[in-house]
Scaffold this motif. Sequence first.
Motif, PDB file in Angstrom:
ATOM      1  N   TYR A 109      -6.362  -3.834   6.864  1.00 54.20           N
ATOM      2  CA  TYR A 109      -6.117  -4.030   4.990  1.00 54.20           C
ATOM      3  C   TYR A 109      -6.678  -2.450   5.132  1.00 54.20           C
ATOM      4  N   TYR A 118       3.701   1.329   2.116  1.00 54.40           N
ATOM      5  CA  TYR A 118       3.323   0.109   2.349  1.00 54.40           C
ATOM      6  C   TYR A 118       3.532  -0.228   0.867  1.00 54.40           C
ATOM      7  N   TYR A 119       3.586  -0.489  -0.355  1.00 53.61           N
ATOM      8  CA  TYR A 119       3.218  -1.221  -1.273  1.00 53.61           C
ATOM      9  C   TYR A 119       4.890  -0.978  -1.442  1.00 53.61           C
ATOM     10  N   THR A 130      -5.842  -7.020  -1.489  1.00 53.24           N
ATOM     11  CA  THR A 130      -5.631  -6.630  -2.358  1.00 53.24           C
ATOM     12  C   THR A 130      -5.566  -6.479  -4.121  1.00 53.24           C
ATOM     13  N   ARG A 189      -1.081   2.414   2.238  1.00 53.05           N
ATOM     14  CA  ARG A 189      -0.939   2.235   0.727  1.00 53.05           C
ATOM     15  C   ARG A 189       0.322   2.670  -0.447  1.00 53.05           C
ATOM     16  N   CYS A 219      -4.321   0.106   6.424  1.00 56.22           N
ATOM     17  CA  CYS A 219      -2.943   0.022   5.415  1.00 56.22           C
ATOM     18  C   CYS A 219      -2.547   1.526   4.666  1.00 56.22           C
ATOM     19  N   THR A 243     -10.939   2.814   3.073  1.00 53.93           N
ATOM     20  CA  THR A 243      -9.510   2.212   2.890  1.00 53.93           C
ATOM     21  C   THR A 243      -8.702   3.649   2.161  1.00 53.93           C
TER      22      THR A 243
END
Length: 190
Positions: free
Chosen positions: A93, A101-102, A136, A98, A96, A62
């Motif tokens: 997942y 994206y977040y 998450t 992060r 991603c 990840t």
Amino acid sequence: MSLNQAHHASQFAALQALGAGEFIHLNGSLAEHLHGTASLLHAWGADTTLVQAGLFHAAYGTAGYGEALAPLSLRNAIADLIGTGAEALVYLYCACNRALYYPRLGTPAQSRLPDRFSDSERRLSDWQIAALCELTAANETEIALHSKTFLQQYGSELHALFQHMAPWLSATARAETSRVFAPHAAAVPA
């Protein structure tokens, strides 16, 4: 060992038989963390697809955990183990980005997931957005429940993230993330 735990153990053993490695995780083995994440999702009332994804959520590595249990070339074999829907969620997942994206959550861009493997964007359904947020929450909560150091270091940041994700989280996940992370929220200056 419960029937559910035995089933998870046999699935994880099958992944290892495909050549997946075992890695050290923040609080012990990655296998223990994956089992713990799946158990939290189950306890929160998640559907089978999401629980299965929780068990394999770091299979391809990840953005936060670079070690991959399996290469992307094993996607079909993993889908055979946990189902195509769960494997597709695992891929999302793991893929991603992060950091990109977040911040999109809560904006019209939240339906576009930056894929760190393909350097492209994938369109997400509302179910996929909710599932990624729930996964998450379970992942970070599982780590926090076993590491005071992690909680002290990232608790405030994660509390803010889960407040931001709240519209996509189940009521149980919202309550649990609040219970675990709210005491570590940064004080707002007066």
